[in-house]
Design a protein around this motif. Structure first.
Motif, mmCIF file in Angstrom:
data_model
loop_
_atom_site.group_PDB
_atom_site.id
_atom_site.type_symbol
_atom_site.label_atom_id
_atom_site.label_comp_id
_atom_site.label_asym_id
_atom_site.label_seq_id
_atom_site.Cartn_x
_atom_site.Cartn_y
_atom_site.Cartn_z
ATOM 1 N N PHE A 52 57.287 32.607 -2.634
ATOM 2 C CA PHE A 52 58.470 32.661 -1.781
ATOM 3 C C PHE A 52 58.115 33.217 -0.397
ATOM 4 O O PHE A 52 58.816 32.935 0.579
ATOM 5 C CB PHE A 52 59.556 33.529 -2.416
ATOM 6 C CG PHE A 52 60.197 32.922 -3.639
ATOM 7 C CD1 PHE A 52 59.900 31.624 -4.044
ATOM 8 C CD2 PHE A 52 61.101 33.660 -4.397
ATOM 9 C CE1 PHE A 52 60.496 31.062 -5.174
ATOM 10 C CE2 PHE A 52 61.710 33.103 -5.521
ATOM 11 C CZ PHE A 52 61.396 31.812 -5.911
ATOM 12 N N GLU A 53 57.051 34.006 -0.336
ATOM 13 C CA GLU A 53 56.644 34.607 0.933
ATOM 14 C C GLU A 53 55.601 33.773 1.670
ATOM 15 O O GLU A 53 55.144 34.163 2.749
ATOM 16 C CB GLU A 53 56.096 36.018 0.677
ATOM 17 C CG GLU A 53 57.160 36.991 0.160
ATOM 18 C CD GLU A 53 56.573 38.317 -0.294
ATOM 19 O OE1 GLU A 53 55.338 38.372 -0.508
ATOM 20 O OE2 GLU A 53 57.352 39.283 -0.451
ATOM 21 N N TRP A 54 55.212 32.627 1.104
ATOM 22 C CA TRP A 54 54.196 31.775 1.733
ATOM 23 C C TRP A 54 54.628 31.229 3.092
ATOM 24 O O TRP A 54 53.835 31.101 4.003
ATOM 25 C CB TRP A 54 53.869 30.594 0.813
ATOM 26 C CG TRP A 54 52.794 30.868 -0.181
ATOM 27 C CD1 TRP A 54 52.038 31.997 -0.295
ATOM 28 C CD2 TRP A 54 52.347 29.986 -1.216
ATOM 29 N NE1 TRP A 54 51.154 31.880 -1.340
ATOM 30 C CE2 TRP A 54 51.325 30.652 -1.921
ATOM 31 C CE3 TRP A 54 52.725 28.709 -1.631
ATOM 32 C CZ2 TRP A 54 50.656 30.069 -2.997
ATOM 33 C CZ3 TRP A 54 52.068 28.129 -2.697
ATOM 34 C CH2 TRP A 54 51.040 28.808 -3.375
ATOM 35 N N GLY A 55 55.895 30.846 3.197
ATOM 36 C CA GLY A 55 56.358 30.161 4.398
ATOM 37 C C GLY A 55 56.945 31.112 5.410
ATOM 38 O O GLY A 55 56.262 31.969 5.958
ATOM 39 N N ALA B 11 52.452 18.636 -2.856
ATOM 40 C CA ALA B 11 52.767 17.293 -2.351
ATOM 41 C C ALA B 11 53.364 17.346 -0.944
ATOM 42 O O ALA B 11 53.773 16.315 -0.411
ATOM 43 C CB ALA B 11 53.734 16.598 -3.299
ATOM 44 N N GLN B 12 53.396 18.530 -0.352
ATOM 45 C CA GLN B 12 53.957 18.751 0.988
ATOM 46 C C GLN B 12 55.422 18.324 1.072
ATOM 47 O O GLN B 12 55.868 17.764 2.075
ATOM 48 C CB GLN B 12 53.119 18.039 2.060
ATOM 49 C CG GLN B 12 51.733 18.635 2.233
ATOM 50 C CD GLN B 12 51.013 18.067 3.435
ATOM 51 O OE1 GLN B 12 50.933 16.849 3.607
ATOM 52 N NE2 GLN B 12 50.490 18.931 4.284
ATOM 53 N N LYS B 13 56.167 18.585 0.011
ATOM 54 C CA LYS B 13 57.602 18.342 0.001
ATOM 55 C C LYS B 13 58.320 19.649 0.347
ATOM 56 O O LYS B 13 57.918 20.722 -0.088
ATOM 57 C CB LYS B 13 58.063 17.834 -1.365
ATOM 58 C CG LYS B 13 57.326 16.582 -1.832
ATOM 59 C CD LYS B 13 57.445 15.421 -0.852
ATOM 60 C CE LYS B 13 56.750 14.175 -1.367
ATOM 61 N NZ LYS B 13 56.824 13.045 -0.393
ATOM 62 N N GLN B 14 59.380 19.557 1.127
ATOM 63 C CA GLN B 14 60.038 20.752 1.653
ATOM 64 C C GLN B 14 60.866 21.465 0.600
ATOM 65 O O GLN B 14 61.604 20.847 -0.169
ATOM 66 C CB GLN B 14 60.935 20.378 2.833
ATOM 67 C CG GLN B 14 61.609 21.565 3.490
ATOM 68 C CD GLN B 14 60.617 22.498 4.176
ATOM 69 O OE1 GLN B 14 59.775 22.050 4.942
ATOM 70 N NE2 GLN B 14 60.702 23.793 3.893
ATOM 71 N N ILE C 159 66.468 24.485 11.885
ATOM 72 C CA ILE C 159 66.304 23.256 12.676
ATOM 73 C C ILE C 159 64.845 22.822 12.679
ATOM 74 O O ILE C 159 64.532 21.628 12.546
ATOM 75 C CB ILE C 159 66.821 23.464 14.113
ATOM 76 C CG1 ILE C 159 68.351 23.586 14.094
ATOM 77 C CG2 ILE C 159 66.378 22.329 15.017
ATOM 78 C CD1 ILE C 159 68.974 23.797 15.463
ATOM 79 N N ALA C 160 63.923 23.772 12.825
ATOM 80 C CA ALA C 160 62.493 23.434 12.836
ATOM 81 C C ALA C 160 62.088 22.756 11.530
ATOM 82 O O ALA C 160 61.335 21.778 11.530
ATOM 83 C CB ALA C 160 61.667 24.703 13.062
ATOM 84 N N VAL C 161 62.593 23.264 10.413
ATOM 85 C CA VAL C 161 62.289 22.669 9.106
ATOM 86 C C VAL C 161 62.903 21.277 8.990
ATOM 87 O O VAL C 161 62.272 20.338 8.495
ATOM 88 C CB VAL C 161 62.797 23.582 7.978
ATOM 89 C CG1 VAL C 161 62.855 22.839 6.652
ATOM 90 C CG2 VAL C 161 61.889 24.807 7.845
ATOM 91 N N GLY D 148 58.369 19.862 5.261
ATOM 92 C CA GLY D 148 57.133 19.911 4.495
ATOM 93 C C GLY D 148 55.935 20.388 5.279
ATOM 94 O O GLY D 148 54.860 20.574 4.704
ATOM 95 N N LYS D 149 56.090 20.600 6.569
ATOM 96 C CA LYS D 149 54.922 20.927 7.400
ATOM 97 C C LYS D 149 55.093 22.196 8.226
ATOM 98 O O LYS D 149 54.144 22.932 8.435
ATOM 99 C CB LYS D 149 54.607 19.751 8.327
ATOM 100 C CG LYS D 149 54.255 18.475 7.581
ATOM 101 C CD LYS D 149 54.006 17.322 8.547
ATOM 102 C CE LYS D 149 53.569 16.059 7.808
ATOM 103 N NZ LYS D 149 54.575 15.573 6.863
ATOM 104 N N THR D 150 56.307 22.470 8.709
ATOM 105 C CA THR D 150 56.486 23.599 9.625
ATOM 106 C C THR D 150 56.518 24.926 8.886
ATOM 107 O O THR D 150 55.637 25.765 9.048
ATOM 108 C CB THR D 150 57.784 23.427 10.437
ATOM 109 O OG1 THR D 150 57.741 22.167 11.106
ATOM 110 C CG2 THR D 150 57.919 24.537 11.467
ATOM 111 N N TYR D 151 57.538 25.145 8.077
ATOM 112 C CA TYR D 151 57.645 26.363 7.279
ATOM 113 C C TYR D 151 58.012 25.947 5.861
ATOM 114 O O TYR D 151 59.109 25.438 5.634
ATOM 115 C CB TYR D 151 58.726 27.295 7.837
ATOM 116 C CG TYR D 151 58.554 27.638 9.294
ATOM 117 C CD1 TYR D 151 57.464 28.382 9.729
ATOM 118 C CD2 TYR D 151 59.484 27.211 10.243
ATOM 119 C CE1 TYR D 151 57.295 28.695 11.059
ATOM 120 C CE2 TYR D 151 59.336 27.520 11.581
ATOM 121 C CZ TYR D 151 58.236 28.257 11.991
ATOM 122 O OH TYR D 151 58.073 28.566 13.312
ATOM 123 N N ASN D 152 57.110 26.180 4.923
ATOM 124 C CA ASN D 152 57.365 25.734 3.557
ATOM 125 C C ASN D 152 56.845 26.765 2.550
ATOM 126 O O ASN D 152 55.629 26.933 2.446
ATOM 127 C CB ASN D 152 56.703 24.381 3.308
ATOM 128 C CG ASN D 152 57.293 23.660 2.120
ATOM 129 O OD1 ASN D 152 58.390 23.978 1.669
ATOM 130 N ND2 ASN D 152 56.566 22.701 1.590
#
Length: 441
Positions: free
Chosen positions: A253-256, A227-230, A122-124, A129-133
């Motif tokens: 894959f572990e970045w977000g 590009a901050q795309k989710q 839900i947060a995503v 593109g900003k919360t968890y990516n």
């Protein structure tokens, strides 16, 4: 006279009055009308050079003809074939992927086993593109990973219908890439996956071990992330357990945020059964709901499948809903009334019978090719049928570690996806175990 083709023919007639047939064929033979809007007309030509000539030498003639036809000023838009294809592709990506239909957050039953993953999803969806990516959701088959993945897409589309969304499985990404390479269409392939606002990839584990696919996905991932795309990924295991995954991809894959989904507890299982029955307009007695939830413990998809089967028996055969009828409905699904150890033994025995290998050899440390293949198939079947963890499965196969179990499962999963004969063989083994046709000698 205001149809697209009739307007275009009138314009061409006006142009042909003032130029030679050679010039006409050079500039307009491969030129075609695309769209007639309220304030403009869009036409297509084959190159930037032709576009510049048409605009500079014939633009005023075309606009004058449009003015004559519509009694108002109209703009002229000239697109190259490549630009038009890009425009069509972007328009296509704003359509809802058909897989998303019906998968929403309000249809997802939340419990302790999936609460964190649900909240992360839900947060995503609320702040893509900003919360968890990326958001990386993992868990065994049938627990709701795909539901959350597609619910994110549905929520983002509801908030912004112009969002460009692409959904793909790990296997299909590979297959599309191979097809694009073979047909010289890699530019189109890259545009499809890199010009999006949201990329949803199901079962990303299937790209592990495929060097070219991993390289292409690495660049796709980087382009979207910068590009901050989710990006949302699902898998049957966390990145650290993908032994043959490129290290650069594992790191990304572990970045977000990594969120897991576990098997639901009994209260959640009961809620899932009741929710599915409600959507079908089916009333299930409480004792039936409890009975199903006690028998099927590790797979949400199987719980829903049983309810669908009960609904079919009621509607097609007029069957009364009782425990005996429910037992009949569950024959095609896992029944935990048998101890897990018995189910595993039956799978190993049935696999050995199929491949001509002794059951005790499959469970031993014997390593000849025939035994190894049968063992890998047995591992795959055990995981699919029981939902046991890698560590738990390893206990039944001579104490093998999770890496070996994962390798065996992946090898058979790839063979099943690629080879219809292997798929049929494995399906028959699991079917015989579920239907009680496998016997322990």
């Amino acid at each position: 006279m205001d149809s697209l083709n009739s307007v275009w023919q009138s314009i061409l007639a006006e142009i042909s009055k003032n130029i030679t047939s050679t010039a006409y064929n050079t500039w307009f033979a491969d030129c075609s009308p695309v769209e007639l809007g309220e304030t403009n007309m869009v036409i297509q030509t084959t190159s930037d050079f032709k576009r510049s000539v048409i605009t500079s030498r014939f633009g005023e003639v075309i606009r004058a003809a449009l003015r004559e036809i519509f009694s108002c000023d109209m703009d002229l838009v000239v697109l190259t074939t490549e630009e038009l294809e890009m425009q069509k592709q972007r328009h296509h990506m704003t359509e809802i992927p058909p897989e998303m239909d019906g998968y929403t957050f309000d249809r997802f039953v939340v419990g302790p086993s999936n609460k964190f993953a649900h909240a992360a999803a839900i947060a995503v969806a609320e702040n893509p593109g900003k919360t968890y990516n990326p958001l990386f959701i993992y868990g065994n088959s049938g627990l709701g990973k795909t539901h959350l993945l597609l619910a994110i897409g549905q929520r983002i589309h509801d908030h912004n219908p112009e969002s460009r969304i692409v959904y793909v499985s790990g296997d299909d990404f590979t297959n599309e890439m191979v097809h694009s390479i073979r047909n010289g269409m890699m530019d189109e392939f890259r545009n499809k996956y890199r010009l999006v606002d949201l990329l949803l990839v199901d079962d990303i584990q299937f790209i592990a071990g495929k060097a070219s696919t991993q390289e292409e996905f690495f660049h796709t991932f980087d382009a979207l992330h910068k590009a901050q795309k989710q990006i949302v990924l699902t898998s049957d295991r966390p990145p650290k357990d993908m032994e043959v995954l490129n290290d650069r991809l594992r790191t990304r894959f572990e970045w977000g945020l990594i969120a897991d989904i576990q098997a639901p507890d009994i209260e959640t299982r009961m809620a899932i059964i009741q929710r599915k029955a409600q959507t079908l307009g089916l009333e299930l007695p409480l004792d039936v709901v409890e009975h199903i939830s006690e028998k099927i413990k590790t797979n949400v998809r199987q719980l829903e499948g049983v309810v669908k089967k009960i609904n079919a028996l009621v509607n097609l055969e007029g069957s009364a809903i009782n425990i005996a009828m429910v037992e009949s409905a569950m024959r095609d699904f896992v029944s935990d009334s048998r101890p897990v150890g018995v189910i595993v033994d039956k799978i190993i025995e049935e696999t050995g019978r199929t491949f001509g290998v002794a059951a005790e050899d499959i469970s031993s440390m014997k390593r000849d090719a025939k035994t190894a293949k049968a063992r890998q198939v047995a591992v795959y079947a055990v995981r699919e049928v029981t939902g046991l963890t890698q560590e738990e499965i390893g206990v039944f196969f001579g104490g093998r570690d999770r890496t070996t179990i994962l390798y065996s499962y992946d090898k058979v999963a790839e063979a099943v996806a690629r080879d219809p004969a292997m798929r049929k063989t494995v399906e028959n083994i699991m079917k015989n175990v579920r239907e009680g046709k496998a016997t322990i000698q």
